[in-house]
Design an enzyme around this catalytic site. Structure first.
Site, PDB file in Angstrom:
ATOM      1  N   TYR A 163       1.503 -30.219   5.788  1.00 39.30           N
ATOM      2  CA  TYR A 163       1.010 -31.352   6.238  1.00 39.30           C
ATOM      3  C   TYR A 163      -0.959 -30.373   6.520  1.00 39.30           C
ATOM      4  CZ  TYR A 163      -2.199 -34.399   9.216  1.00 39.30           C
ATOM      5  OH  TYR A 163      -2.325 -35.636   9.553  1.00 39.30           O
ATOM      6  N   ARG A 170      -7.244 -33.597   0.860  1.00 41.36           N
ATOM      7  CA  ARG A 170      -7.566 -35.107   1.367  1.00 41.36           C
ATOM      8  C   ARG A 170      -8.512 -34.852   1.402  1.00 41.36           C
ATOM      9  NH1 ARG A 170      -4.854 -39.183   5.174  1.00 41.36           N
ATOM     10  NH2 ARG A 170      -4.684 -36.585   6.736  1.00 41.36           N
ATOM     11  N   TYR A 224     -10.401 -33.932  14.867  1.00 40.66           N
ATOM     12  CA  TYR A 224      -9.853 -32.451  14.934  1.00 40.66           C
ATOM     13  C   TYR A 224     -10.143 -31.199  15.210  1.00 40.66           C
ATOM     14  CZ  TYR A 224      -5.823 -36.289  16.267  1.00 40.66           C
ATOM     15  OH  TYR A 224      -4.886 -36.836  16.355  1.00 40.66           O
ATOM     16  N   ARG A 237      -8.408 -44.950  13.533  1.00 43.25           N
ATOM     17  CA  ARG A 237      -7.368 -44.984  14.513  1.00 43.25           C
ATOM     18  C   ARG A 237      -6.928 -47.064  14.024  1.00 43.25           C
ATOM     19  NH1 ARG A 237      -5.408 -40.769  15.759  1.00 43.25           N
ATOM     20  NH2 ARG A 237      -7.228 -39.072  16.744  1.00 43.25           N
ATOM     21  N   GLU A 344       6.145 -42.026  15.957  1.00 41.80           N
ATOM     22  CA  GLU A 344       5.042 -42.595  14.674  1.00 41.80           C
ATOM     23  C   GLU A 344       5.222 -43.560  15.020  1.00 41.80           C
ATOM     24  OE1 GLU A 344       2.749 -40.176  12.368  1.00 41.80           O
ATOM     25  OE2 GLU A 344       2.251 -41.755  11.097  1.00 41.80           O
TER      26      GLU A 344
HETATM   27  C1  3EB Z   1      -2.471 -38.465  14.440  1.00 41.98           C
HETATM   28  O1  3EB Z   1      -2.861 -39.073  15.601  1.00 41.98           O
HETATM   29  C2  3EB Z   1      -0.909 -38.474  13.936  1.00 41.98           C
HETATM   30  O2  3EB Z   1      -3.010 -37.689   8.397  1.00 41.98           O
HETATM   31  O3  3EB Z   1      -3.237 -39.520   7.328  1.00 41.98           O
HETATM   32  C3  3EB Z   1      -1.260 -40.646  12.033  1.00 41.98           C
HETATM   33  C4  3EB Z   1      -1.838 -41.411  10.943  1.00 41.98           C
HETATM   34  C5  3EB Z   1      -1.613 -39.365  12.096  1.00 41.98           C
HETATM   35  C6  3EB Z   1      -1.947 -40.931   9.936  1.00 41.98           C
HETATM   36  C7  3EB Z   1      -2.579 -38.725   8.899  1.00 41.98           C
HETATM   37  C8  3EB Z   1      -1.620 -38.857  10.775  1.00 41.98           C
HETATM   38  C9  3EB Z   1      -2.350 -39.528   9.756  1.00 41.98           C
HETATM   39  O4  3EB Z   1      -2.414 -37.366  14.314  1.00 41.98           O
HETATM   40  C10 3EB Z   1      -0.867 -38.506  12.811  1.00 41.98           C
END
Ligand code: 3EB
Length: 350
Positions: A163, A170, A224, A237, A344
């Site tokens: 990941y 990406r 992050y 989101r 998820e």
């Molecule tokens: C998160 O909130 C959970 O890397 O495209 C959720 C939706 C998550 C999309 C992405 C990752 C992705 O970090 C994981």
């Protein structure tokens, strides 16, 4: 799903989704169907035997096969034509484009001595670069929604979790196409683990951009800290798009994360409640920033990804308490991008 009789004179064509169980219906097929943008299935059992043969043009995501037997169908009210661009197969109408790409991620036989990026990082970068080139070339700059299926997502190779490799490739593609740092260019997304095989990405794009929505309970994923990997994940989101009469809300895959930290490790019921609290917060934020009639949890259709499919009764019991039985909810088994996440949940309202 059936186009509304009164859907006249929208300035953009309308976009419809539906989730169907193949048993309910004759299998859909893309051949000869006006208005069909894409059909996705998450089951593994076609391989060309009799009635089980995979209908033409259907995108098959290589998950474990545990979970609901489900067709995800995207349609529009206007004529559609098909094309390819590099490794992408797409179908587009005047206003929308649905595409998918699958790229091999195996190491070359000679091995990789660190001189070139790991295959998955490279594939993520290539997939997104091709997508952005296609969207720029054909004039669909608004990447509304994207789904990422990363083989062995929590596995480690070349010294880094898959990941995290994916996130490097990406983000580099977003930077190469000047789609960062403007948050308006960051799409709603889901990222799940697939059993093996290629990196598979599918997406919806439009002539106009969506409004990106963030969650006040969470740090934006693109901020992050480095403890989750060298490059942050590039997604918003949620995305909300106004198509004239019709508005669509795409809520990204949502997990039990507060701030940037995973909550309730090992407790799938609590993770489900926290994920739904996050979705409720995204819905409230959408209602604050987007004009139009307010959404609530009962307006959404849900896809729920479970790391351990044996958790299904626990997760379903939590969802049943929070959402009307009329809301479509589908369950699929898939690994989640962080090893400590058990569930998820993504959602869409059209
Ligand atoms: C998160 O909130 C959970 O890397 O495209 C959720 C939706 C998550 C999309 C992405 C990752 C992705 O970090 C994981």
């Amino acid at each position: 799903m059936t186009p509304r009789a009164n859907a006249l004179l929208t300035d953009a064509g309308d976009l419809y989704y539906s989730y169907a169980r193949p048993a309910d219906d004759a299998s859909p097929s893309l051949s000869g169907q006006n208005g069909l943008l894409g059909i996705i299935t998450f089951q593994t059992g076609f391989v060309g035997e009799g009635d089980g043969a995979k209908p033409e043009g259907i995108l098959q995501i290589p998950l474990s096969g545990q979970g609901d037997d489900l067709w995800e169908i995207w349609k529009t009210t206007q004529p559609v034509h098909a094309g390819t661009f590099g490794d992408i197969s797409y179908r587009c109408s005047r206003d929308f484009l649905f595409g998918s790409i699958a790229l091999d991620v195996t190491d070359p036989p000679a091995g990789n001595h660190g001189l070139i990026p790991p295959p998955l990082q490279n594939a993520a970068n290539l997939a997104y670069q091709q997508i952005f080139c296609l969207l720029d070339r054909h004039g669909y700059p608004g990447l509304l929604r994207i789904w990422n299926f990363v083989p062995d997502i929590n596995g480690v190779s070349h010294g880094l979790e898959h990941y995290r490799q994916f996130n490097i490739g990406r983000q580099d593609a977003f930077l190469a196409h000047s789609r960062l740092p403007s948050r308006q260019n960051i799409p709603a997304a889901s990222a799940l683990g697939s059993v093996d095989g290629p990196l598979v990405v599918y997406f919806l794009a439009a002539r106009r951009n969506s409004v990106a929505v963030e969650n006040p309970r969470q740090i934006s994923a693109y901020h992050y800290p480095q403890e989750y990997g060298p490059s942050s994940p590039t997604f918003s989101r949620a995305g909300w798009v106004d198509l004239g009469q019709q508005k669509i809300l795409f809520i990204s895959g949502t997990a039990s994360i507060i701030g940037h930290q995973t909550r309730h490790g090992g407790n799938v019921a609590a993770q489900t409640r926290e994920s739904m609290a996050n979705i409720a917060a995204v819905v409230a934020e959408t209602n604050r920033v987007a004009a139009g009639s307010p959404y609530d949890l009962n307006d959404l259709s849900y896809k729920v990804y479970l790391r351990q499919f044996t958790d299904l009764p626990i997760v379903r019991a939590e969802l049943d308490r929070l959402v009307t039985p009329k809301a479509p909810v589908f369950y699929l088994q898939a690994d989640i991008c962080r090893a400590d996440l058990l569930v998820e949940i993504e959602a869409t309202a059209g």
